[in-house]
Design a protein around this motif. Sequence first.
Motif, mmCIF file in Angstrom:
data_model
loop_
_atom_site.group_PDB
_atom_site.id
_atom_site.type_symbol
_atom_site.label_atom_id
_atom_site.label_comp_id
_atom_site.label_asym_id
_atom_site.label_seq_id
_atom_site.Cartn_x
_atom_site.Cartn_y
_atom_site.Cartn_z
ATOM 1 N N ASN A 48 21.097 9.435 0.863
ATOM 2 C CA ASN A 48 21.069 8.056 0.387
ATOM 3 C C ASN A 48 20.428 7.113 1.404
ATOM 4 N N ALA A 49 20.540 7.447 2.676
ATOM 5 C CA ALA A 49 19.832 6.650 3.679
ATOM 6 C C ALA A 49 18.321 6.754 3.464
ATOM 7 N N ARG A 50 17.854 7.978 3.203
ATOM 8 C CA ARG A 50 16.423 8.172 2.932
ATOM 9 C C ARG A 50 16.016 7.423 1.659
ATOM 10 N N ARG A 51 16.891 7.449 0.664
ATOM 11 C CA ARG A 51 16.592 6.732 -0.572
ATOM 12 C C ARG A 51 16.502 5.229 -0.309
ATOM 13 N N ALA A 52 17.392 4.697 0.526
ATOM 14 C CA ALA A 52 17.356 3.259 0.844
ATOM 15 C C ALA A 52 16.038 2.895 1.523
ATOM 16 N N TRP A 53 15.596 3.719 2.470
ATOM 17 C CA TRP A 53 14.308 3.447 3.118
ATOM 18 C C TRP A 53 13.170 3.506 2.096
ATOM 19 N N ARG A 54 13.228 4.519 1.229
ATOM 20 C CA ARG A 54 12.161 4.666 0.244
ATOM 21 C C ARG A 54 12.118 3.459 -0.698
ATOM 22 N N GLU A 55 13.270 3.006 -1.171
ATOM 23 C CA GLU A 55 13.309 1.867 -2.082
ATOM 24 C C GLU A 55 12.904 0.585 -1.371
ATOM 25 N N GLY A 56 13.293 0.453 -0.112
ATOM 26 C CA GLY A 56 12.906 -0.729 0.645
ATOM 27 C C GLY A 56 11.403 -0.808 0.846
ATOM 28 N N VAL A 57 10.790 0.335 1.132
ATOM 29 C CA VAL A 57 9.327 0.372 1.286
ATOM 30 C C VAL A 57 8.657 0.097 -0.055
ATOM 31 N N ASN A 58 9.166 0.673 -1.135
ATOM 32 C CA ASN A 58 8.577 0.452 -2.460
ATOM 33 C C ASN A 58 8.665 -1.013 -2.876
ATOM 34 N N ALA A 59 9.726 -1.694 -2.458
ATOM 35 C CA ALA A 59 9.898 -3.098 -2.808
ATOM 36 C C ALA A 59 9.041 -4.023 -1.945
ATOM 37 N N ARG B 139 5.662 -3.215 -0.500
ATOM 38 C CA ARG B 139 4.591 -2.234 -0.329
ATOM 39 C C ARG B 139 3.464 -2.695 0.579
ATOM 40 N N GLN B 140 3.453 -3.965 0.957
ATOM 41 C CA GLN B 140 2.396 -4.463 1.838
ATOM 42 C C GLN B 140 2.961 -5.013 3.138
ATOM 43 N N ASP B 141 4.115 -4.522 3.525
ATOM 44 C CA ASP B 141 4.777 -5.035 4.719
ATOM 45 C C ASP B 141 4.820 -3.971 5.807
ATOM 46 N N ASP C 66 -2.213 0.401 -0.088
ATOM 47 C CA ASP C 66 -1.737 -0.785 -0.782
ATOM 48 C C ASP C 66 -2.226 -2.076 -0.127
ATOM 49 N N ALA C 67 -2.531 -2.012 1.164
ATOM 50 C CA ALA C 67 -2.956 -3.209 1.890
ATOM 51 C C ALA C 67 -4.105 -2.848 2.830
ATOM 52 N N LEU D 102 -4.775 -8.225 -2.437
ATOM 53 C CA LEU D 102 -4.152 -8.499 -3.731
ATOM 54 C C LEU D 102 -2.867 -7.691 -3.845
ATOM 55 N N PRO D 103 -1.830 -8.231 -4.489
ATOM 56 C CA PRO D 103 -0.602 -7.456 -4.690
ATOM 57 C C PRO D 103 -0.897 -6.171 -5.465
ATOM 58 N N PRO D 104 -0.223 -5.078 -5.137
ATOM 59 C CA PRO D 104 -0.448 -3.821 -5.863
ATOM 60 C C PRO D 104 -0.251 -4.007 -7.361
ATOM 61 N N GLY D 105 -1.205 -3.493 -8.123
ATOM 62 C CA GLY D 105 -1.106 -3.581 -9.570
ATOM 63 C C GLY D 105 -1.689 -4.839 -10.170
ATOM 64 N N GLN D 106 -1.999 -5.834 -9.354
ATOM 65 C CA GLN D 106 -2.582 -7.061 -9.915
ATOM 66 C C GLN D 106 -4.012 -6.800 -10.356
ATOM 67 N N ALA D 107 -4.346 -7.321 -11.521
ATOM 68 C CA ALA D 107 -5.696 -7.124 -12.047
ATOM 69 C C ALA D 107 -6.723 -7.794 -11.139
ATOM 70 N N LEU D 108 -7.895 -7.194 -11.054
ATOM 71 C CA LEU D 108 -8.967 -7.776 -10.249
ATOM 72 C C LEU D 108 -9.410 -9.090 -10.876
ATOM 73 N N PRO D 109 -9.831 -10.060 -10.055
ATOM 74 C CA PRO D 109 -10.326 -11.324 -10.610
ATOM 75 C C PRO D 109 -11.511 -11.065 -11.537
ATOM 76 N N ASN D 110 -11.521 -11.736 -12.685
ATOM 77 C CA ASN D 110 -12.613 -11.497 -13.626
ATOM 78 C C ASN D 110 -13.240 -12.785 -14.142
ATOM 79 N N GLY D 111 -12.887 -13.924 -13.534
ATOM 80 C CA GLY D 111 -13.448 -15.186 -13.970
ATOM 81 C C GLY D 111 -14.696 -15.553 -13.180
ATOM 82 N N LEU D 112 -15.090 -16.795 -13.323
ATOM 83 C CA LEU D 112 -16.297 -17.276 -12.661
ATOM 84 C C LEU D 112 -16.048 -17.532 -11.181
#
Length: 523
Positions: free
Chosen positions: A420-431, A433-435, A465-466, A506-516
Amino acid sequence: MPQSGIAPSRTAARLFPILLIALLLGGCGRSDAAAAADAARAQALLEQNRIVEARLAIRDAIEVRDDEPQFHILRGRIEMAAQSLSGAFDAYSDAMSLDSTNMEALQAVSQLGLQTGHFRQSLEATDAILALSPDEPGALLMRGLHAVIRKRFDEADGFADRILARNPADEGGVILKARIAVRKGTPQRALEVLAPYGAAKPNTAGVVMTRLEVYRAMRDAAGMRSQFALLRTLVPDNPDLRLDEANFAFKDGRPRDGHAILVALLADPATERGRVANILAIWREYSGAGPGDAELAPIARTGSTGTRLAVAEYLAWHGRLAAAGRLAEGAGAAERAALDALILSRERRWTAAEQRSNAVLARDETDCLALTVRAEARLEAGDPVAAQRSAQVAAAQCPAQLQAWKALAAAYEGREDADNARRAWREGVNANRQDAEMAGAAVTWLLRRGQDREALAVARRLTHDAPALLGGWRLYRATCDRLKDPCAAAAAAGLRDAATIYAIDLPPGQALPNGLFGRIIVR
């Protein structure tokens, strides 16, 4: 600057009250008259910028007459005034379904669909405009942007040429052509397209922002410096640009300039909480404990209470307790109570820190900082079970609270629950992802327990991710070096490359800018 939003024409604004009068006098029933009256009230409230009330009034009108396209158009204008792009898109889409030739509705769906990810509807509306008016420049511009999204650059160039053939000075056409040139791998050609501005014609914000993106794609620091200087005059009150400039200044080797920009943002009482978090992330990347005490003075004088407490918390976690206390001066006792608990904990006055945290939690059992401090105090007292309970709540409610994840992992470890300690680290990193701080703490724990491959994977994923984050590449290189892994060479190359990526990831999963406007990302 070419318009990026939808504004009703003056003619439309004049005609709307006439339509309402026609509905009121045109022999409609009482319910229809009531709907028209509600719509008239919504129009008046919109003109007074009373947006919440205008929303309610137009909703009442549409509940009675949902078949009147002008009511939906008015709702679209109200949603635009509220800066709700999705709400405006829905409203204009409803209007278009009732009147497929209404130009305001078509233009709105064309533009807003692109901004909100409704590409099919946007393209259909754009084609409908061109069927009615084949040379309409706004629709040709949107058609070109759709071609860029599909990476049909020659096709997009054709639309830009059609715009410029009718009006060589059309700013939207010039910007579109420049952006296409960058995407085709010829950024110097983009600068040539933009060259008349600033020479034969005055610079505009849109052109300068585009030129900035061209220089960013070229990794030309001097060029970017020149464009940021122009934007400070052309767009002086754009906080996103200032944040971008600050990040660039740090990476450009000018930390004093970077700090000055960020402190000015933090001293602005209108700065939003989300932007404060972005500023603190830049400090973590480039500055560690933040600027010196003297540089913090403007924040203490004019920053909002929420901003001052957020900066004080950051400073306290980095051991700058006196500076944190000064920033919190003026806040109410209840407002600063959790921060006081944190300061007590950094002074290792654990009993007092826990008592202060408990007092906070008696009023608000969801206060993440108080929960985190109590979890740390319980760990110090040798009570990992209680520490786990507090840290779990803090991490779940405030996933960006790095110390809560660290306390949670330590609590599980104190209970000899490595899984569970490993799971806590994994979830903390997933939450987070750019830190780099969160990833670095997880890597250290994994290496200590002999989980070498998993540690390497955590470091490597951070660079994915970053890619602009220097801290991520340093962590990856250090992990490769420690494990004597061949990835060290690739990590070193990535670090050199990141040094000239002059952008905030850009945050992971955010769509690339597509405007002008916005980033030009070449992949």
